[in-house]
Design an enzyme around this catalytic site. Structure first.
Site, PDB file in Angstrom:
ATOM      1  N   LYS A 116      81.572  -7.945 -16.427  1.00 30.93           N
ATOM      2  CA  LYS A 116      80.224  -8.447 -16.166  1.00 30.93           C
ATOM      3  C   LYS A 116      80.142  -9.263 -14.878  1.00 30.93           C
ATOM      4  O   LYS A 116      79.125  -9.238 -14.187  1.00 30.93           O
ATOM      5  CB  LYS A 116      79.752  -9.282 -17.358  1.00 30.93           C
ATOM      6  CG  LYS A 116      79.529  -8.470 -18.621  1.00 30.93           C
ATOM      7  CD  LYS A 116      79.048  -9.355 -19.762  1.00 30.93           C
ATOM      8  CE  LYS A 116      78.698  -8.542 -20.991  1.00 30.93           C
ATOM      9  NZ  LYS A 116      79.830  -7.841 -21.581  1.00 30.93           N
ATOM     10  N   GLU A 200      75.889 -18.003 -18.029  1.00 30.07           N
ATOM     11  CA  GLU A 200      74.529 -17.673 -17.606  1.00 30.07           C
ATOM     12  C   GLU A 200      73.570 -18.752 -18.086  1.00 30.07           C
ATOM     13  O   GLU A 200      73.774 -19.359 -19.148  1.00 30.07           O
ATOM     14  CB  GLU A 200      74.085 -16.323 -18.177  1.00 30.07           C
ATOM     15  CG  GLU A 200      74.761 -15.124 -17.560  1.00 30.07           C
ATOM     16  CD  GLU A 200      74.250 -13.813 -18.133  1.00 30.07           C
ATOM     17  OE1 GLU A 200      73.460 -13.861 -19.113  1.00 30.07           O
ATOM     18  OE2 GLU A 200      74.632 -12.755 -17.628  1.00 30.07           O
ATOM     19  N   HIS A 235      73.076 -12.438 -31.012  1.00 29.04           N
ATOM     20  CA  HIS A 235      73.311 -11.506 -29.899  1.00 29.04           C
ATOM     21  C   HIS A 235      73.607 -10.080 -30.349  1.00 29.04           C
ATOM     22  O   HIS A 235      73.936  -9.237 -29.515  1.00 29.04           O
ATOM     23  CB  HIS A 235      74.441 -12.005 -28.985  1.00 29.04           C
ATOM     24  CG  HIS A 235      74.284 -13.437 -28.560  1.00 29.04           C
ATOM     25  ND1 HIS A 235      73.224 -13.867 -27.806  1.00 29.04           N
ATOM     26  CD2 HIS A 235      75.033 -14.538 -28.822  1.00 29.04           C
ATOM     27  CE1 HIS A 235      73.331 -15.174 -27.601  1.00 29.04           C
ATOM     28  NE2 HIS A 235      74.410 -15.595 -28.210  1.00 29.04           N
ATOM     29  N   GLU A 275      70.978  -3.114 -18.721  1.00 30.44           N
ATOM     30  CA  GLU A 275      70.379  -4.116 -19.595  1.00 30.44           C
ATOM     31  C   GLU A 275      69.835  -5.273 -18.767  1.00 30.44           C
ATOM     32  O   GLU A 275      70.496  -5.781 -17.858  1.00 30.44           O
ATOM     33  CB  GLU A 275      71.407  -4.615 -20.610  1.00 30.44           C
ATOM     34  CG  GLU A 275      71.940  -3.493 -21.510  1.00 30.44           C
ATOM     35  CD  GLU A 275      72.595  -4.017 -22.766  1.00 30.44           C
ATOM     36  OE1 GLU A 275      72.755  -5.241 -22.891  1.00 30.44           O
ATOM     37  OE2 GLU A 275      72.941  -3.187 -23.635  1.00 30.44           O
ATOM     38  N   ASN A 295      75.978  -0.758 -19.542  1.00 31.51           N
ATOM     39  CA  ASN A 295      76.839  -0.104 -20.517  1.00 31.51           C
ATOM     40  C   ASN A 295      77.067   1.325 -20.059  1.00 31.51           C
ATOM     41  O   ASN A 295      76.128   2.125 -20.000  1.00 31.51           O
ATOM     42  CB  ASN A 295      76.209  -0.135 -21.908  1.00 31.51           C
ATOM     43  CG  ASN A 295      76.211  -1.534 -22.484  1.00 31.51           C
ATOM     44  OD1 ASN A 295      77.248  -2.168 -22.605  1.00 31.51           O
ATOM     45  ND2 ASN A 295      75.034  -2.034 -22.824  1.00 31.51           N
ATOM     46  N   ARG A 297      78.059   4.137 -21.122  1.00 30.62           N
ATOM     47  CA  ARG A 297      78.272   5.007 -22.285  1.00 30.62           C
ATOM     48  C   ARG A 297      76.919   5.273 -22.939  1.00 30.62           C
ATOM     49  O   ARG A 297      75.892   4.752 -22.511  1.00 30.62           O
ATOM     50  CB  ARG A 297      79.192   4.319 -23.294  1.00 30.62           C
ATOM     51  CG  ARG A 297      78.684   2.925 -23.679  1.00 30.62           C
ATOM     52  CD  ARG A 297      79.467   2.311 -24.803  1.00 30.62           C
ATOM     53  NE  ARG A 297      79.213   0.890 -24.974  1.00 30.62           N
ATOM     54  CZ  ARG A 297      78.164   0.362 -25.594  1.00 30.62           C
ATOM     55  NH1 ARG A 297      77.222   1.161 -26.069  1.00 30.62           N
ATOM     56  NH2 ARG A 297      78.026  -0.944 -25.718  1.00 30.62           N
TER      57      ARG A 297
END
Length: 652
Positions: A116, A200, A235, A275, A295, A297
């Site tokens: 990330k 974040e 989450h 996302e 992601n 996938r």
């Protein structure tokens, strides 16, 4: 075109991939561990290869075994599904090096987006807005603590290699940061083999918006519009839908264009999801939507995109992996209607969502014997879509994610899709294990959800009311009573006294008939007085005699809850542990013990941490006291209901 496909996964996604492959004339190969030897995905495949013991680390996560299985069976391609090795660039490269087709993005693209912190840096360079935070290489506690203070609390700690809600912690105050960081790192290390994190800024009124993208080897990249996955618990996504409610065309164009730029920045091929986190305090606005991660996938929630676009994303994956161009251009894609997905899990919402693995003796989807709510109030343009990997007689394993099924409904508009999903949930029977079905029903019934007032904190604000047990209503009792009448011949002479006076006239299925008689049924040892239908029909439900229930019982589902009612009192009940006993709520591994024998503890103090299905569960002291009978240490494997220790009052 691919001729034989090995699916390097299990569960519902393996079954879903096989369905499309079969329709395309592609042979399929399943792989399985000891725990999955009799699983549906194994039974559904043309061939199946055993790859090791039950723990995923010794089977589904061992790339060499999977590649060997492909060579053994003559498969020419490997589809990773989601989870496990789906975003492992080294495995993708090993598949390619073995001369096989990798049904996924290039290893370089996976690497670029796999961490990330690096992905955020890449997106900044591509002009994609990112969430304020820290993604530097200095992972010392001192530096992370300092950066959290600079960002300002609350902050979100995220594993750089994370996903699925694992390795994430919201921290509201400085004094909680170090403990949350340690827990996050442990979970990330166990789940992903990497304990590095990023920080974040916690967004006020956050909504989780993601965009489905697709690229091919010919330089084409398109988007298939957005999904809203804001309804989350800790989450982890609970309900997903497409398109996102309240998304105007200008904002949609901006966010989808940003997603395409993100995919192009890494030369993306195959299915992927960009996302975003949106600050929805003033509605969805293009200047308040930030990149979170990609992601690389297929997503769990991909069916809602398929439902509104008419596209089979797995078919696209297989065609693109075979070298074909994308089947459609951007201008050929459009949104039609609305779709919502709910994830049905073997877990107990009333007990903190602890997993509830075990055998499934009764499983029925969309087969109600007696619909109470008027079917005319629903809009079944399409029947509910069920994605599952279990059937009656199967077992939900404690080794893997406890998902039973995904239920997807479609409607001309959002409200039609929502109501259809409520009906579909109420028509599902699962026995004897506990599921989150009533929780899903209550989530869909929230006024804020129905009115599309969404943010990722919605469930947290209502969790008590969403998870509290509720008794059967008069309407549910009426459903049971009518079912008793319609199936009276199945109950035998032993219960004839309870059925005396029940006549077809009384239970003549006249839905507004006044009550003329009652019958006593039992939920375990608890008596339930049931009457035939009357005018007070303020709920909905279904009932039927069920194979897993006692022979004289009826099973009622009402507002997602399941009640087993019998003509006789059971008189039995689960024995509760003595006060102070620390009991394992599920099978799992003790990964940390924070106390020692004889140690004084205070109410709420953490005693130990149990890991099950890659999630951590803290066991705490129920009151002030001292620890006695500590029977486990870090690394111990425990079974459900095992007494791990006891806290006794200091006066004893």
């Amino acid at each position: 075109m691919i001729t034989k496909l090995l699916i390097a996964n299990r569960g519902e996604i393996a079954c879903r991939i096989m369905r499309t492959a079969r329709a395309m004339g592609v042979a399929t190969v399943a792989v399985y561990s000891d725990a999955d030897a009799k699983a549906l995905h194994v039974r559904s495949a043309d061939e199946a290869v055993h790859i090791g013991p039950s723990p995923a680390a010794e089977s589904y996560l061992v790339g060499e075994k999977i590649i060997a299985a492909a060579k053994q069976t003559g498969a020419d391609a490997i589809h990773p599904g989601y989870g496990f090795l789906s975003e492992n660039a080294d495995f993708a490269q090993a598949v390619i090096d073995a001369g096989l087709i990798w049904v996924g993005p290039k290893p370089a693209s996976i690497r670029a987006m796999g961490l990330k912190d690096a992905a955020k840096q890449l997106m900044r360079a591509a002009g994609v807005p990112v969430t304020p935070g820290y993604d530097g290489s200095d992972q010392s506690v001192e530096r992370l603590t300092k950066e959290a203070e600079a960002i300002g609390y609350p902050v979100l700690i995220k594993a750089v290699a994370g996903g699925g809600g694992k390795g994430m912690r919201k921290v509201d105050a400085p004094e909680d940061f170090v403990a949350a960081l340690e827990s996050c790192r442990r979970e990330a290390k166990a789940s992903f083999g990497n304990d590095e994190v990023l920080l974040e800024k916690w967004i006020t009124s956050p909504r989780h918006i993601e965009v489905q993208v697709f690229g091919d080897a010919h330089g084409n990249v398109v988007h298939l519009f957005e999904r809203d996955c804001s309804l989350q618990r800790r989450h982890q996504k609970v309900i997903e839908e497409a398109p996102a409610p309240g998304m105007d065309e200008a904002t949609r164009e901006a966010i989808c264009a940003a997603a395409v730029r993100a995919a192009q920045a890494v030369d993306y091929e195959g299915a992927g999801t960009i996302e975003f986190i949106a600050d929805a305090s003033e509605g969805l606005r293009a200047d308040r939507i930030f990149f979170m991660e990609m992601n690389t996938r297929l997503q769990v929630e991909h069916p809602v995109t398929e439902e509104i676009t008419g596209v089979d994303l797995v078919e696209w994956q297989l065609r693109v992996a075979s070298g074909e161009p994308l089947p459609k251009r951007q201008e050929e894609l459009s949104i039609n209607g609305h779709a919502i997905e709910a994830r049905l899990y073997a877990e107990d919402p009333a007990k903190g969502f602890l997993p509830s693995p075990g055998p499934i003796h009764t499983l029925s989807f969309m087969q109600p014997s007696l619909p109470v709510t008027d079917p005319a109030s629903y809009d079944f343009e399409k029947p509910a879509r069920i994605e599952t990997a279990v059937e009656e007689g199967d077992v939900v394993s404690a080794f893997y994610d406890p998902m039973i099924a995904k239920i997807i409904t479609y409607g001309d508009d959002r409200e039609a899709a929502r109501r259809n999903l409520l009906w579909a949930l109420d028509a599902i029977y699962v026995l004897p294990i506990t599921t989150n079905k009533p929780f899903l029903y209550e989530c869909l019934s929230l006024t804020d959800f129905a009115d599309a007032r969404l943010d990722t904190g919605l469930i947290a604000r209502h969790e008590t009311e969403l998870t509290e047990p509720r008794p059967i209503t008069a309407v549910g009792g009426a459903v049971a009573a009518n079912t008793v009448w319609m199936n009276r011949w199945t109950y035998g002479e032993a219960h004839s006294h309870a059925l005396q006076g029940l006549t077809r006239d009384m239970f003549g299925l006249r839905l507004n008939a006044p009550p003329r008689r009652t019958i006593t049924l039992y939920e375990g040892a608890k008596a339930v007085t049931a009457s035939p239908f009357d005018e007070d029909r303020d709920g909905g439900g279904h009932a039927a005699p069920m194979g897993d229930a006692p022979s004289d019982a009826v099973v009622v589902t009402e507002r997602g809850r399941t009640f087993v009612l019998s003509l006789r009192a059971d008189g039995t009940g689960q024995a509760s542990a003595a006060d102070g006993a620390i009991i394992a709520p599920m099978p799992g591994k003790v990964i940390a013990v924070d106390v020692s024998e004889g140690q004084a503890v205070t109410a709420g103090q953490r005693l130990m941490v149990l890991e099950a299905m890659k999630m951590e569960h803290a066991l705490t002291a129920p009151f002030d006291g001292r620890v006695e009978g500590l029977s486990v240490s870090a690394g111990s494997q425990v079974q459900v209901d095992a007494v791990l220790a006891k806290v006794v009052p200091l006066s004893e």
